[in-house]
Design a protein around this motif. Structure first.
Motif, PDB file in Angstrom:
ATOM      1  N   GLY A  27       0.781  -1.226   0.000  1.00 47.24           N
ATOM      2  CA  GLY A  27       0.000   0.000   0.000  1.00 47.24           C
ATOM      3  C   GLY A  27       0.813   1.277   0.000  1.00 47.24           C
ATOM      4  N   GLU A 315      -9.327   8.091  -8.065  1.00 44.49           N
ATOM      5  CA  GLU A 315      -8.628   6.820  -8.286  1.00 44.49           C
ATOM      6  C   GLU A 315      -9.190   6.087  -9.487  1.00 44.49           C
ATOM      7  OE1 GLU A 315      -9.139   5.168  -4.381  1.00 44.49           O
ATOM      8  OE2 GLU A 315      -7.012   5.465  -3.906  1.00 44.49           O
ATOM      9  N   GLU A 316     -10.505   6.147  -9.684  1.00 44.85           N
ATOM     10  CA  GLU A 316     -11.104   5.518 -10.855  1.00 44.85           C
ATOM     11  C   GLU A 316     -10.655   6.211 -12.135  1.00 44.85           C
ATOM     12  OE1 GLU A 316     -15.264   3.800  -8.882  1.00 44.85           O
ATOM     13  OE2 GLU A 316     -15.181   5.828  -9.691  1.00 44.85           O
ATOM     14  N   SER A 335      -1.980  -2.470 -10.887  1.00 45.78           N
ATOM     15  CA  SER A 335      -1.705  -2.223  -9.475  1.00 45.78           C
ATOM     16  C   SER A 335      -0.373  -1.519  -9.270  1.00 45.78           C
ATOM     17  CB  SER A 335      -1.734  -3.539  -8.693  1.00 45.78           C
ATOM     18  OG  SER A 335      -1.503  -3.307  -7.322  1.00 45.78           O
ATOM     19  N   ILE A 340      -2.111   1.412  -6.377  1.00 43.58           N
ATOM     20  CA  ILE A 340      -3.312   1.096  -5.600  1.00 43.58           C
ATOM     21  C   ILE A 340      -3.211  -0.362  -5.145  1.00 43.58           C
ATOM     22  CG2 ILE A 340      -5.828   0.907  -5.661  1.00 43.58           C
ATOM     23  CD1 ILE A 340      -5.825   3.042  -7.866  1.00 43.58           C
ATOM     24  N   GLY A 343      -6.350  -5.400  -3.387  1.00 46.25           N
ATOM     25  CA  GLY A 343      -7.736  -5.565  -2.959  1.00 46.25           C
ATOM     26  C   GLY A 343      -8.593  -4.350  -3.290  1.00 46.25           C
ATOM     27  N   GLN A 344      -8.060  -3.172  -3.040  1.00 46.28           N
ATOM     28  CA  GLN A 344      -8.785  -1.936  -3.349  1.00 46.28           C
ATOM     29  C   GLN A 344      -8.968  -1.781  -4.847  1.00 46.28           C
ATOM     30  OE1 GLN A 344      -6.850   1.561  -1.852  1.00 46.28           O
ATOM     31  NE2 GLN A 344      -8.341   2.977  -2.743  1.00 46.28           N
ATOM     32  N   LEU A 345      -7.941  -2.139  -5.620  1.00 48.66           N
ATOM     33  CA  LEU A 345      -8.021  -2.018  -7.077  1.00 48.66           C
ATOM     34  C   LEU A 345      -9.104  -2.926  -7.639  1.00 48.66           C
ATOM     35  CD1 LEU A 345      -6.896  -0.973  -9.779  1.00 48.66           C
ATOM     36  CD2 LEU A 345      -5.225  -2.843  -9.701  1.00 48.66           C
ATOM     37  N   ALA A 347     -11.824  -3.892  -6.229  1.00 45.32           N
ATOM     38  CA  ALA A 347     -13.133  -3.292  -5.946  1.00 45.32           C
ATOM     39  C   ALA A 347     -13.425  -2.122  -6.885  1.00 45.32           C
ATOM     40  CB  ALA A 347     -13.184  -2.842  -4.488  1.00 45.32           C
ATOM     41  N   LEU A 348     -12.411  -1.306  -7.161  1.00 39.88           N
ATOM     42  CA  LEU A 348     -12.597  -0.171  -8.069  1.00 39.88           C
ATOM     43  C   LEU A 348     -12.903  -0.640  -9.485  1.00 39.88           C
ATOM     44  CD1 LEU A 348      -9.634   2.053  -6.798  1.00 39.88           C
ATOM     45  CD2 LEU A 348     -12.065   2.591  -6.569  1.00 39.88           C
ATOM     46  N   ASN A 351     -16.454  -1.802  -9.709  1.00 41.71           N
ATOM     47  CA  ASN A 351     -17.378  -0.669  -9.758  1.00 41.71           C
ATOM     48  C   ASN A 351     -17.399  -0.040 -11.146  1.00 41.71           C
ATOM     49  OD1 ASN A 351     -19.193   1.224  -8.486  1.00 41.71           O
ATOM     50  ND2 ASN A 351     -17.547   2.722  -8.583  1.00 41.71           N
TER      51      ASN A 351
END
Length: 369
Positions: A27, A315-316, A335, A340, A343-345, A347-348, A351
């Motif tokens: 991170g 970020e998106e 990544s 990013i 895990g966060q990437l 999810a983005l 979305n």
């Protein structure tokens, strides 16, 4: 400048690609050094020896020493996640994770040109170099070269004479000017351009550092022009990198059977460079315009500048911009380019897929819709 960013480059066995991998999974650079060994061992490419080396306190102590040097020399450290890091380099697979920069020039100037060639420059080569630099005046191009004897120093000095910023990429620390005869020029360059290197202060030139230096010259440049070159040498290495990075490459033809024409003529013969006959060939290759230069905009670059959707997060937007530059990207590549966490990437991306901006492909790859 970040202590932990510098420290990452000092860990034995950790190179540029692995640094990105570590930051992507943890991170941030700081999180890398606070992560337990067990967590580090779950990161691809990290073994027991490297994981324990990361947790050694000596690395951070050494980084503190480097930071003191940088403050004394007024040198900036630019990590690949920093806003001032050269955008042209950020997306390259082998770009330096950290750069050291001394100077007032903009490393993200709208137009850049790399001028390289032999250390044994002829009057013909120096004249062509001056001709090219002078022709770049209306476009406000930043001239990039390597501060070496011959064509390199001719390019830097012509830039100063014609009022263009120029950046020297060095195979040593910024405080180790090589060759030493170019110290005056190096000092003058920093007023509007600068000195750039991936080597920490105090590092002396070494044979293995020069090819690595050449990749930075190629990556920083929208177009690379080889003015004079032997059948083998650093200029041809720079041209090879430029081709790999999908930059435009031109070569100045020379007399047949002359030693320092062989490299340029070979590049042209093998279709690895366009032939240079006049400065207009450069302008045509990169599609620059004087009007765009006056307006401070960029034309002819390979990265698209189409508008991003307004109803997405910052970020998106970053992810969408990366997918425009690198279609069909694997999630691992996205990544480390975006920094990013995985895990966060994920999810983005999910979305963005729900919103209809991206689609997932087999093999964990993604593309724009």
């Amino acid at each position: 400048m970040s202590l932990h960013s510098i420290a990452l480059t000092l860990v034995p066995g950790v190179g540029d690609v692995l640094i990105r991998q570590l930051v992507s999974y943890c991170g941030s650079p700081e999180a890398v050094f606070t992560s337990p060994v067990a967590k580090l061992l779950r990161i691809p490419g990290i073994g027991e020896v490297t994981a324990r080396a990361i947790r050694q306190p000596q690395v951070l102590l050494e980084a503190e020493g480097v930071m003191r040097q940088l403050e004394k020399l007024k040198v900036r450290a630019l990590f690949y996640t920093d806003i001032d890091y050269p955008a042209r380099l950020r997306g390259l697979y082998d770009a330096p994770a950290l750069l050291y920069y001394s100077g007032a020039g903009d490393l993200n100037a709208p137009r850049t040109i790399g001028l390289v060639g032999t250390r044994q420059a002829t009057d013909y080569g120096r004249r062509i170099t001056d001709e090219i630099v002078q022709a770049m005046q209306p476009y406000g191009a930043t001239v990039v070269s390597g501060l070496a004897y011959g064509i390199d120093i001719a390019a830097h000095r012509a830039s100063l004479a014609h009022g263009l910023p120029t950046v020297a990429v060095m195979a040593s620390g910024v405080d180790v000017i090589y060759p030493s005869q170019h110290q005056k020029t190096a000092h003058e360059m920093q007023l509007t351009g600068g000195l750039l290197t991936e080597s920490r202060p105090g590092v002396k030139p070494d044979a293995r550092l020069f090819p690595a230096r050449n990749r930075i010259i190629a990556g920083l440049s929208d177009v690379v022009v080889v003015v004079e070159a032997a059948a083998k040498g650093g200029a041809l290495i720079t041209a090879e990198y430029a081709n790999n990075y999908h930059r435009e490459v031109l070569a100045v033809p020379g007399q047949l059977n002359q030693a320092f024409s062989l490299g340029c003529n070979k590049l042209i013969r093998e279709n690895r460079a366009q032939i240079y006959t006049s400065p207009q060939d450069i302008i045509d290759a990169v599609r620059w315009s004087v009007e765009a230069a006056s307006a401070g905009t960029t034309t002819g670059t390979r990265a698209t500048s189409a508008p991003l959707p307004i109803d997405v997060t910052e970020e998106e937007s970053q992810i969408l911009a990366l997918l425009r530059q690198h279609p069909d990207s694997h999630i691992d590549d996205l990544s480390w380019r975006s920094t990013i966490p995985m895990g966060q990437l994920a999810a983005l991306l999910l979305n963005l897929e729900f919103q209809g901006f991206v689609r997932s492909l087999p093999g964990k790859k993604y593309q724009l819709v």
